[in-house]
Design a protein around this motif. Structure first.
Motif, PDB file in Angstrom:
ATOM      1  N   LYS A  45       0.828  -1.209   0.000  1.00 47.03           N
ATOM      2  CA  LYS A  45       0.000   0.000   0.000  1.00 47.03           C
ATOM      3  C   LYS A  45       0.865   1.263   0.000  1.00 47.03           C
ATOM      4  CE  LYS A  45      -3.983  -0.704   2.372  1.00 47.03           C
ATOM      5  NZ  LYS A  45      -4.925  -0.632   3.476  1.00 47.03           N
ATOM      6  N   ALA A 102       3.769   1.645  -3.234  1.00 49.50           N
ATOM      7  CA  ALA A 102       3.222   2.086  -4.523  1.00 49.50           C
ATOM      8  C   ALA A 102       3.347   3.590  -4.731  1.00 49.50           C
ATOM      9  CB  ALA A 102       1.752   1.666  -4.623  1.00 49.50           C
ATOM     10  N   HIS A 103       3.662   4.333  -3.677  1.00 45.70           N
ATOM     11  CA  HIS A 103       3.713   5.807  -3.752  1.00 45.70           C
ATOM     12  C   HIS A 103       5.124   6.362  -3.575  1.00 45.70           C
ATOM     13  CE1 HIS A 103      -0.624   5.992  -3.869  1.00 45.70           C
ATOM     14  NE2 HIS A 103      -0.641   5.078  -2.918  1.00 45.70           N
ATOM     15  N   GLN A 151       6.404  10.161  -4.010  1.00 48.96           N
ATOM     16  CA  GLN A 151       5.262  11.076  -3.954  1.00 48.96           C
ATOM     17  C   GLN A 151       5.109  11.655  -2.548  1.00 48.96           C
ATOM     18  OE1 GLN A 151       2.180   8.301  -5.256  1.00 48.96           O
ATOM     19  NE2 GLN A 151       1.969   9.496  -7.131  1.00 48.96           N
ATOM     20  N   ARG A 152       4.494  12.813  -2.482  1.00 46.45           N
ATOM     21  CA  ARG A 152       4.142  13.408  -1.176  1.00 46.45           C
ATOM     22  C   ARG A 152       2.824  12.776  -0.751  1.00 46.45           C
ATOM     23  NH1 ARG A 152       5.365  17.503   2.139  1.00 46.45           N
ATOM     24  NH2 ARG A 152       3.677  18.574   3.203  1.00 46.45           N
ATOM     25  N   ILE A 153       2.866  12.054   0.358  1.00 42.01           N
ATOM     26  CA  ILE A 153       1.679  11.324   0.804  1.00 42.01           C
ATOM     27  C   ILE A 153       1.424  11.546   2.292  1.00 42.01           C
ATOM     28  CG2 ILE A 153       1.906   9.489  -0.922  1.00 42.01           C
ATOM     29  CD1 ILE A 153       3.091   7.689   1.279  1.00 42.01           C
ATOM     30  N   VAL A 192      -3.566   5.457   2.689  1.00 42.09           N
ATOM     31  CA  VAL A 192      -2.541   6.287   2.045  1.00 42.09           C
ATOM     32  C   VAL A 192      -3.242   7.266   1.131  1.00 42.09           C
ATOM     33  CG1 VAL A 192      -0.513   6.298   0.573  1.00 42.09           C
ATOM     34  CG2 VAL A 192      -0.883   4.382   2.130  1.00 42.09           C
ATOM     35  N   ARG A 193      -2.913   8.536   1.285  1.00 42.50           N
ATOM     36  CA  ARG A 193      -3.492   9.586   0.433  1.00 42.50           C
ATOM     37  C   ARG A 193      -2.372  10.392  -0.195  1.00 42.50           C
ATOM     38  NH1 ARG A 193      -7.465  11.358   5.135  1.00 42.50           N
ATOM     39  NH2 ARG A 193      -9.029   9.738   4.880  1.00 42.50           N
ATOM     40  N   VAL A 194      -2.492  10.634  -1.491  1.00 42.91           N
ATOM     41  CA  VAL A 194      -1.522  11.489  -2.184  1.00 42.91           C
ATOM     42  C   VAL A 194      -1.886  12.922  -1.876  1.00 42.91           C
ATOM     43  CG1 VAL A 194      -0.604  12.187  -4.417  1.00 42.91           C
ATOM     44  CG2 VAL A 194      -1.137   9.780  -3.991  1.00 42.91           C
TER      45      VAL A 194
END
Length: 87
Positions: free
Chosen positions: A59, A62-63, A66-68, A79-81
């Motif tokens: 989970k 995968a990011h 990125q800023r998450i 998890v939120r972008v």
């Protein structure tokens, strides 16, 4: 871990971290994720290392880059972008 770095675990009380996901390392069946953040006090860049259970790896991984925000909800992790506003 580098000098000056601390290990954090997301508690159920204040369970979130926001930053740029820089690296994930396996540690004894779990993972440690490094997030690039800014110090809320002085604004200087810093790295925050957070431990997660191994089941959260896919989970979060995968990011990469990125800023998450990773939010703990009971025994699960959301998890939120983070999309930054363009001025």
């Amino acid at each position: 871990m580098e000098e000056g770095q601390t290990m954090n675990v997301l508690s159920s009380k204040c369970g979130q971290v926001t930053g740029i996901l820089e690296q994930i390392r396996p540690v004894a069946g779990d993972i440690v994720a490094d997030f690039g953040c800014k110090c809320p006090t002085c604004g200087q860049p810093e790295t925050v290392s957070v431990a997660f259970p191994g089941r959260a790896r896919e989970k979060i991984e995968a990011h990469m880059g990125q800023r998450i925000t990773v939010l703990r909800t009971g025994e699960d992790y959301l998890v939120r972008v983070v999309v930054e506003a363009v001025e």
